[in-house]
Design a protein around this motif. Structure first.
Motif, mmCIF file in Angstrom:
data_model
loop_
_atom_site.group_PDB
_atom_site.id
_atom_site.type_symbol
_atom_site.label_atom_id
_atom_site.label_comp_id
_atom_site.label_asym_id
_atom_site.label_seq_id
_atom_site.Cartn_x
_atom_site.Cartn_y
_atom_site.Cartn_z
ATOM 1 N N LEU A 68 0.820 -1.220 0.000
ATOM 2 C CA LEU A 68 0.000 0.000 0.000
ATOM 3 C C LEU A 68 0.857 1.276 0.000
ATOM 4 N N TRP A 69 2.089 1.145 -0.485
ATOM 5 C CA TRP A 69 2.980 2.297 -0.565
ATOM 6 C C TRP A 69 2.353 3.425 -1.400
ATOM 7 N N GLY A 70 1.581 3.101 -2.404
ATOM 8 C CA GLY A 70 0.937 4.112 -3.244
ATOM 9 C C GLY A 70 0.057 5.066 -2.438
ATOM 10 N N LEU A 71 -0.559 4.568 -1.373
ATOM 11 C CA LEU A 71 -1.374 5.435 -0.505
ATOM 12 C C LEU A 71 -0.521 6.183 0.513
ATOM 13 N N HIS A 72 0.593 5.600 0.914
ATOM 14 C CA HIS A 72 1.413 6.177 1.978
ATOM 15 C C HIS A 72 2.512 7.103 1.443
ATOM 16 N N ARG A 73 2.849 6.972 0.176
ATOM 17 C CA ARG A 73 3.983 7.691 -0.427
ATOM 18 C C ARG A 73 3.923 9.194 -0.180
ATOM 19 N N ASP A 74 2.763 9.819 -0.386
ATOM 20 C CA ASP A 74 2.703 11.281 -0.277
ATOM 21 C C ASP A 74 2.993 11.776 1.136
ATOM 22 N N HIS A 75 2.927 10.884 2.108
ATOM 23 C CA HIS A 75 3.262 11.269 3.477
ATOM 24 C C HIS A 75 4.770 11.480 3.637
ATOM 25 N N HIS A 76 5.555 10.917 2.740
ATOM 26 C CA HIS A 76 7.013 11.019 2.810
ATOM 27 C C HIS A 76 7.583 12.081 1.873
ATOM 28 N N VAL A 77 6.727 12.732 1.121
ATOM 29 C CA VAL A 77 7.178 13.747 0.172
ATOM 30 C C VAL A 77 6.728 15.113 0.675
ATOM 31 N N PRO A 78 7.643 16.072 0.790
ATOM 32 C CA PRO A 78 7.252 17.407 1.260
ATOM 33 C C PRO A 78 6.196 18.049 0.349
ATOM 34 N N HIS A 79 5.198 18.663 0.962
ATOM 35 C CA HIS A 79 4.126 19.326 0.205
ATOM 36 C C HIS A 79 3.415 20.312 1.125
ATOM 37 N N ASN A 80 2.498 21.057 0.556
ATOM 38 C CA ASN A 80 1.716 22.035 1.330
ATOM 39 C C ASN A 80 0.238 21.695 1.362
ATOM 40 N N LYS A 81 -0.126 20.471 1.005
ATOM 41 C CA LYS A 81 -1.533 20.066 0.989
ATOM 42 C C LYS A 81 -2.052 19.858 2.410
ATOM 43 N N LYS A 82 -3.330 20.152 2.612
ATOM 44 C CA LYS A 82 -3.962 19.918 3.919
ATOM 45 C C LYS A 82 -4.230 18.433 4.120
ATOM 46 N N LEU A 83 -4.635 17.735 3.082
ATOM 47 C CA LEU A 83 -4.921 16.301 3.167
ATOM 48 C C LEU A 83 -3.959 15.531 2.278
ATOM 49 N N GLU A 84 -3.689 14.305 2.688
ATOM 50 C CA GLU A 84 -2.813 13.406 1.943
ATOM 51 C C GLU A 84 -3.587 12.133 1.625
ATOM 52 N N ARG A 85 -3.132 11.408 0.626
ATOM 53 C CA ARG A 85 -3.705 10.076 0.391
ATOM 54 C C ARG A 85 -3.544 9.218 1.641
#
Length: 143
Positions: A17-34
């Motif tokens: 399930l890395w596809g759902l968790h990946r965005d948690h490890h990438v810097p961003h300014n979004k309020k919500l993540e996958r």
């Protein structure tokens, strides 16, 4: 719950399930993540355990569901509020445990891919981060 959460984080979230968790490890300014979808993923079995535990006369399933729910609440406050500071509390804490938690999680996030990770738990922190946090506070107060 901590051991089960560690296992899920290491082998499921950093696995298939890395596809759902990946965005948690990438810097961003979004309020919500996958990655936030996991709260729903874990909320469903919690709800089912509680519901069936009540229907079956307050048996063990109720307590499993309550345990998952309490861990989820703890996750929100520790991970989202304290570590990632999605809400503006504890920004300048000098609590050694909180500082060790943040450092361990920061080390976990230095790995942008699913492999070679470390510190997959949430509440149990390796001793070296306590030592580091205590040393930092000692040096800070010595100035």
């Amino acid at each position: 719950m901590e051991g089960f959460a560690w296992f899920l984080h290491k082998y499921v979230m950093h696995g298939f399930l890395w596809g759902l968790h990946r965005d948690h490890h990438v810097p961003h300014n979004k309020k919500l993540e996958r990655n936030d979808f996991f709260s729903t993923v874990f909320g469903i079995p919690s709800w089912l355990f509680i519901m069936f535990g009540i229907m079956d006369g307050l048996d063990w399933k109720l307590y499993v569901g309550i345990g998952i729910t309490l861990y989820g609440i703890c996750y929100f406050f520790v991970h989202e509020v304290l570590i990632h500071q999605r809400l503006p509390f504890f920004k300048h804490t000098e609590n050694v445990y909180f500082m060790a938690l943040r450092k361990a999680h920061k080390v976990h996030h230095k790995h942008l891919g699913p492999e070679d990770g470390e510190c997959f738990g949430m509440l149990l922190v390796p001793r070296k981060y306590f030592v580091e946090a205590a040393g930092y506070l000692k040096r800070k107060k010595g100035k």
